[in-house]
Scaffold this motif. Structure first.
Motif, PDB file in Angstrom:
ATOM      1  N   ARG A  73      36.409  29.060  38.068  1.00 62.75           N
ATOM      2  CA  ARG A  73      37.555  29.536  37.282  1.00 62.75           C
ATOM      3  C   ARG A  73      37.106  29.961  35.891  1.00 62.75           C
ATOM      4  O   ARG A  73      37.567  30.986  35.366  1.00 62.75           O
ATOM      5  CB  ARG A  73      38.620  28.439  37.200  1.00 62.75           C
ATOM      6  CG  ARG A  73      39.840  28.796  36.344  1.00 62.75           C
ATOM      7  CD  ARG A  73      40.570  30.017  36.878  1.00 62.75           C
ATOM      8  NE  ARG A  73      41.155  29.752  38.178  1.00 62.75           N
ATOM      9  CZ  ARG A  73      41.793  30.652  38.902  1.00 62.75           C
ATOM     10  NH1 ARG A  73      41.907  31.898  38.443  1.00 62.75           N
ATOM     11  NH2 ARG A  73      42.304  30.347  40.067  1.00 62.75           N
ATOM     12  N   PHE A  74      36.206  29.174  35.290  1.00 61.84           N
ATOM     13  CA  PHE A  74      35.684  29.515  33.965  1.00 61.84           C
ATOM     14  C   PHE A  74      34.950  30.853  34.005  1.00 61.84           C
ATOM     15  O   PHE A  74      35.153  31.724  33.148  1.00 61.84           O
ATOM     16  CB  PHE A  74      34.742  28.406  33.478  1.00 61.84           C
ATOM     17  CG  PHE A  74      34.008  28.751  32.210  1.00 61.84           C
ATOM     18  CD1 PHE A  74      34.646  28.687  30.980  1.00 61.84           C
ATOM     19  CD2 PHE A  74      32.668  29.146  32.260  1.00 61.84           C
ATOM     20  CE1 PHE A  74      33.963  29.016  29.805  1.00 61.84           C
ATOM     21  CE2 PHE A  74      31.986  29.470  31.102  1.00 61.84           C
ATOM     22  CZ  PHE A  74      32.637  29.406  29.870  1.00 61.84           C
ATOM     23  N   LEU A  75      34.090  31.039  35.001  1.00 60.97           N
ATOM     24  CA  LEU A  75      33.331  32.285  35.121  1.00 60.97           C
ATOM     25  C   LEU A  75      34.249  33.479  35.356  1.00 60.97           C
ATOM     26  O   LEU A  75      34.047  34.555  34.783  1.00 60.97           O
ATOM     27  CB  LEU A  75      32.315  32.169  36.262  1.00 60.97           C
ATOM     28  CG  LEU A  75      31.161  31.179  36.044  1.00 60.97           C
ATOM     29  CD1 LEU A  75      30.302  31.078  37.296  1.00 60.97           C
ATOM     30  CD2 LEU A  75      30.322  31.609  34.846  1.00 60.97           C
ATOM     31  N   LYS A  76      35.267  33.279  36.184  1.00 61.78           N
ATOM     32  CA  LYS A  76      36.202  34.372  36.466  1.00 61.78           C
ATOM     33  C   LYS A  76      36.968  34.773  35.207  1.00 61.78           C
ATOM     34  O   LYS A  76      37.168  35.970  34.931  1.00 61.78           O
ATOM     35  CB  LYS A  76      37.180  33.966  37.568  1.00 61.78           C
ATOM     36  CG  LYS A  76      38.111  35.093  38.010  1.00 61.78           C
ATOM     37  CD  LYS A  76      38.935  34.685  39.212  1.00 61.78           C
ATOM     38  CE  LYS A  76      39.830  35.826  39.674  1.00 61.78           C
ATOM     39  NZ  LYS A  76      40.605  35.476  40.896  1.00 61.78           N
TER      40      LYS A  76
ATOM     41  N   GLN B 187      35.920  34.363  32.129  1.00 56.84           N
ATOM     42  CA  GLN B 187      34.985  34.963  31.188  1.00 56.84           C
ATOM     43  C   GLN B 187      34.691  36.416  31.548  1.00 56.84           C
ATOM     44  O   GLN B 187      34.607  37.284  30.679  1.00 56.84           O
ATOM     45  CB  GLN B 187      33.678  34.167  31.174  1.00 56.84           C
ATOM     46  CG  GLN B 187      33.790  32.805  30.524  1.00 56.84           C
ATOM     47  CD  GLN B 187      34.152  32.894  29.049  1.00 56.84           C
ATOM     48  OE1 GLN B 187      35.248  32.523  28.642  1.00 56.84           O
ATOM     49  NE2 GLN B 187      33.248  33.426  28.240  1.00 56.84           N
ATOM     50  N   ILE B 188      34.546  36.666  32.855  1.00 60.70           N
ATOM     51  CA  ILE B 188      34.270  38.044  33.298  1.00 60.70           C
ATOM     52  C   ILE B 188      35.488  38.925  33.077  1.00 60.70           C
ATOM     53  O   ILE B 188      35.379  40.081  32.653  1.00 60.70           O
ATOM     54  CB  ILE B 188      33.860  38.052  34.787  1.00 60.70           C
ATOM     55  CG1 ILE B 188      32.529  37.306  34.957  1.00 60.70           C
ATOM     56  CG2 ILE B 188      33.739  39.480  35.312  1.00 60.70           C
ATOM     57  CD1 ILE B 188      32.122  37.092  36.393  1.00 60.70           C
ATOM     58  N   GLY B 189      36.674  38.358  33.356  1.00 61.78           N
ATOM     59  CA  GLY B 189      37.929  39.054  33.069  1.00 61.78           C
ATOM     60  C   GLY B 189      38.234  40.231  33.964  1.00 61.78           C
ATOM     61  O   GLY B 189      38.982  41.131  33.581  1.00 61.78           O
ATOM     62  N   ILE B 190      37.666  40.247  35.183  1.00 61.30           N
ATOM     63  CA  ILE B 190      37.938  41.344  36.111  1.00 61.30           C
ATOM     64  C   ILE B 190      39.241  41.073  36.854  1.00 61.30           C
ATOM     65  O   ILE B 190      39.450  40.004  37.405  1.00 61.30           O
ATOM     66  CB  ILE B 190      36.781  41.500  37.127  1.00 61.30           C
ATOM     67  CG1 ILE B 190      35.489  41.859  36.389  1.00 61.30           C
ATOM     68  CG2 ILE B 190      37.129  42.556  38.176  1.00 61.30           C
ATOM     69  CD1 ILE B 190      34.285  41.935  37.301  1.00 61.30           C
ATOM     70  N   ARG B 191      40.132  42.058  36.883  1.00 62.19           N
ATOM     71  CA  ARG B 191      41.400  41.933  37.596  1.00 62.19           C
ATOM     72  C   ARG B 191      41.269  42.590  38.973  1.00 62.19           C
ATOM     73  O   ARG B 191      41.011  43.793  39.074  1.00 62.19           O
ATOM     74  CB  ARG B 191      42.538  42.579  36.813  1.00 62.19           C
ATOM     75  CG  ARG B 191      43.901  42.440  37.489  1.00 62.19           C
ATOM     76  CD  ARG B 191      44.967  43.157  36.663  1.00 62.19           C
ATOM     77  NE  ARG B 191      46.258  43.139  37.304  1.00 62.19           N
ATOM     78  CZ  ARG B 191      47.141  42.163  37.204  1.00 62.19           C
ATOM     79  NH1 ARG B 191      46.842  41.090  36.484  1.00 62.19           N
ATOM     80  NH2 ARG B 191      48.321  42.224  37.801  1.00 62.19           N
ATOM     81  N   VAL B 192      41.418  41.797  40.002  1.00 61.17           N
ATOM     82  CA  VAL B 192      41.317  42.306  41.371  1.00 61.17           C
ATOM     83  C   VAL B 192      42.586  43.084  41.682  1.00 61.17           C
ATOM     84  O   VAL B 192      43.689  42.530  41.678  1.00 61.17           O
ATOM     85  CB  VAL B 192      41.128  41.147  42.372  1.00 61.17           C
ATOM     86  CG1 VAL B 192      41.061  41.684  43.797  1.00 61.17           C
ATOM     87  CG2 VAL B 192      39.867  40.366  42.039  1.00 61.17           C
ATOM     88  N   ALA B 193      42.444  44.384  41.987  1.00 60.59           N
ATOM     89  CA  ALA B 193      43.617  45.251  42.090  1.00 60.59           C
ATOM     90  C   ALA B 193      43.910  45.766  43.495  1.00 60.59           C
ATOM     91  O   ALA B 193      44.951  46.378  43.712  1.00 60.59           O
ATOM     92  CB  ALA B 193      43.452  46.450  41.148  1.00 60.59           C
ATOM     93  N   ASN B 194      42.996  45.551  44.433  1.00 62.10           N
ATOM     94  CA  ASN B 194      43.249  46.023  45.800  1.00 62.10           C
ATOM     95  C   ASN B 194      42.514  45.139  46.792  1.00 62.10           C
ATOM     96  O   ASN B 194      41.697  44.283  46.421  1.00 62.10           O
ATOM     97  CB  ASN B 194      42.816  47.490  45.964  1.00 62.10           C
ATOM     98  CG  ASN B 194      41.380  47.717  45.551  1.00 62.10           C
ATOM     99  OD1 ASN B 194      40.457  47.120  46.100  1.00 62.10           O
ATOM    100  ND2 ASN B 194      41.183  48.588  44.548  1.00 62.10           N
ATOM    101  N   PHE B 195      42.796  45.340  48.083  1.00 65.62           N
ATOM    102  CA  PHE B 195      42.228  44.478  49.109  1.00 65.62           C
ATOM    103  C   PHE B 195      40.714  44.666  49.256  1.00 65.62           C
ATOM    104  O   PHE B 195      40.019  43.735  49.678  1.00 65.62           O
ATOM    105  CB  PHE B 195      42.920  44.718  50.446  1.00 65.62           C
ATOM    106  CG  PHE B 195      44.258  44.034  50.558  1.00 65.62           C
ATOM    107  CD1 PHE B 195      44.340  42.646  50.565  1.00 65.62           C
ATOM    108  CD2 PHE B 195      45.432  44.768  50.650  1.00 65.62           C
ATOM    109  CE1 PHE B 195      45.561  42.007  50.653  1.00 65.62           C
ATOM    110  CE2 PHE B 195      46.659  44.133  50.742  1.00 65.62           C
ATOM    111  CZ  PHE B 195      46.730  42.741  50.748  1.00 65.62           C
TER     112      PHE B 195
END
Length: 517
Positions: free
Chosen positions: A460-463, A465-473
């Motif tokens: 969760r911390f790494l996610k 920090q990276i800050g990428i928003r998953v927008a599609n399948f």
């Protein structure tokens, strides 16, 4: 059929687990496709009704009182001895009991009709084109009809052929969803869709029951039933099963009722999307880890206590690995899946997601222990525990839902689990089954639990920090692959020195070498 299933225990376990996992994946995919179309044609309120009535009928299934488990347990010995006559007598008794149970559920269900409105916090949430009482009766009839044929399917389970039940039920689900989608597309009518589901279920299960009768012709040709003494023994065991039945029902079948009553019907619909994913995963893992109780019961009757304990340690190691990896994946991926699938507006709060993930870990991590307890018939040693668990769960859930919302319901389940079955079930198994202390068991559980919590926090911390928003399948699939490979690698590194890991590694190497010859 001249003999019962004579395949090796290992082959039965692998076949049951393998087919079960495949069928579980197919069922989850079918459920996802159907729910997506359902939400496109209708709305979350209809999903809320489905969740509410399903829970009410699961509570009514208390009429079964656990007698099914007490009867099926008695199949293992005569099946191992190829005693068709004794199995046939048990099946005749089973049939009478289940027909009686179906009648009781029908009567109790009809008595609930005048009180349905009290289960819903706001009747304005009920869609205008739905007759609440007629829909409920349809659900009730579907539930009652299952008792007409379910007892025959237990014959396959007891004979270590659960994979056939999984396969056929998946086929029935496929036919049902195809028919329902056609009706949804043509009519956009919830009532017609539900009615067709009942017709497909009853018809398909009737044909399946005829096939089972033909497969076990010698069993179903028996006209006698068990003796009065045997009935008394079953009823005695059923006393122990009653509390297990009550505990399991309250634990697993009241969430939607509490959410609908204390939050809203719409909130129940939102939660049902998460429940579809988690329950689908849970079903797959149950097929993988908990569907071979009959094989463990057979092992208990045919191999030494030391060999049984060694088998338990190896199976439980896989259980813990699967529980930890699944929990991390659900915690990291489920919100992204819901956001892409049905939209940001249907997300639950972070506390609820944490509670659902923790509940999944506790439930999955004990599947092997539960299978052993049931396979050994040790449920008779633990009569009051499930009843206490049910009371704690209901009281704490109602208390917390008014303060924490939906999350409070699942925190209540976790609290009741920790205070009861969490420690009690392994204690019973080790004292009466393996006749040894539980120090090694708890040491392993603590290692896996701490690793699971630590991995969740790290990922969760790494996610964040990276800050990428998953927008599609496509991106979600990529994220899932990365998470799955990473967490599996972490677990493999942390436990590579254990005897259990080495056993499976050597087994896989042996299989690879044999395949290359």
């Amino acid at each position: 059929m001249k003999t019962f299933n004579k395949n090796s225990r290992g082959k039965n376990i692998i076949k049951t687990s393998g087919v079960g996992v495949i069928c579980g994946l197919v069922n989850t995919l079918l459920s996802f496709i159907y729910r997506s179309c359902f939400l496109y044609f209708l709305s979350a309120e209809y999903l809320g009704l489905n969740g509410l009535f399903s829970n009410i009928l699961q509570v009514l299934s208390l009429a079964e009182l656990g007698i099914g488990a007490a009867i099926v347990f008695r199949f293992y010995d005569p099946i191992s001895k190829n005693d068709f006559y004794q199995v046939g007598k048990l099946m005749n008794f089973f049939r009478k009991v289940y027909l009686g149970i179906g009648g009781v559920i029908l009567l109790c269900g009809l008595m609930l009709l005048p009180f349905l409105k009290y289960f819903i916090s706001d009747m304005n949430d009920v869609p205008s084109d739905v007759n609440l009482y007629f829909i409920y009766i349809l659900y009730l009839l579907q539930s009652v009809s299952s008792y007409m044929y379910a007892y025959k399917q237990n014959m396959l389970t007891a004979d270590q052929r659960q994979y056939l039940v999984s396969f056929v039920q998946t086929g029935i689900t496929f036919l049902k969803y195809i028919a329902q989608l056609m009706i949804l597309y043509i009519t956009r009518n919830f009532t017609y869709t539900l009615f067709l589901s009942i017709v497909v279920n009853i018809g398909s299960n009737y044909l399946f029951s005829l096939w089972i009768t033909k497969q076990y012709k010698e069993v179903f040709e028996v006209k006698d039933t068990i003796t009065l003494k045997e009935k008394k023994q079953i009823y005695e065991d059923t006393k122990a099963c009653i509390c297990h039945k009550i505990g399991g029902t309250v634990l697993n079948s009241t969430d939607n009722i509490i959410i609908t009553k204390f939050v809203s019907l719409v909130a129940t619909g939102f939660y049902s999307n998460y429940a579809m994913i988690i329950n689908g995963l849970n079903t797959i893992l149950t097929q993988l880890l908990g569907s071979f109780t009959s094989s463990l019961g057979n092992a208990h009757a045919t191999i030494s206590q030391e060999e049984n304990y060694l088998l338990f340690k190896r199976l439980n190691f896989v259980n813990y690995m699967v529980a930890g990896i699944s929990t991390v994946c659900v915690y990291m991926l489920i919100d992204d899946f819901i956001r892409i699938w049905v939209g940001e507006d249907m997300l639950l709060d972070s506390l609820t997601v944490i509670a659902l993930s923790a509940q999944l870990f506790f439930e999955v991590s004990r599947k092997i222990t539960t299978s052993y307890t049931n396979g050994y018939g040790l449920f008779v040693k633990d009569r009051l525990r499930p009843f206490v668990e049910a009371i704690i769960n209901l009281c704490v859930s109602i208390l917390l839902v008014t303060r924490l919302g939906i999350a409070g319901v699942f925190i209540g389940t976790i609290v009741s689990h920790l205070l009861t079955v969490f420690w009690r079930e392994p204690y019973i198994l080790f004292r009466f089954g393996f006749q040894r202390n539980t120090v090694e068991y708890w040491a392993n559980f603590l290692k896996f639990s701490l690793l699971t919590v630590g991995t969740c926090i790290l990922f969760r911390f790494l996610k964040n920090q990276i800050g990428i928003r998953v927008a599609n399948f496509t991106l979600l699939f990529l994220e899932a692959v990365i998470v799955l490979i990473s967490v599996t690698g972490i677990y493999a590194i942390c436990f590579c020195a254990t005897e259990e890991y080495k056993f499976y590694w050597n087994w896989l190497k042996g299989r690879y070498k044999n395949a290359g010859k």
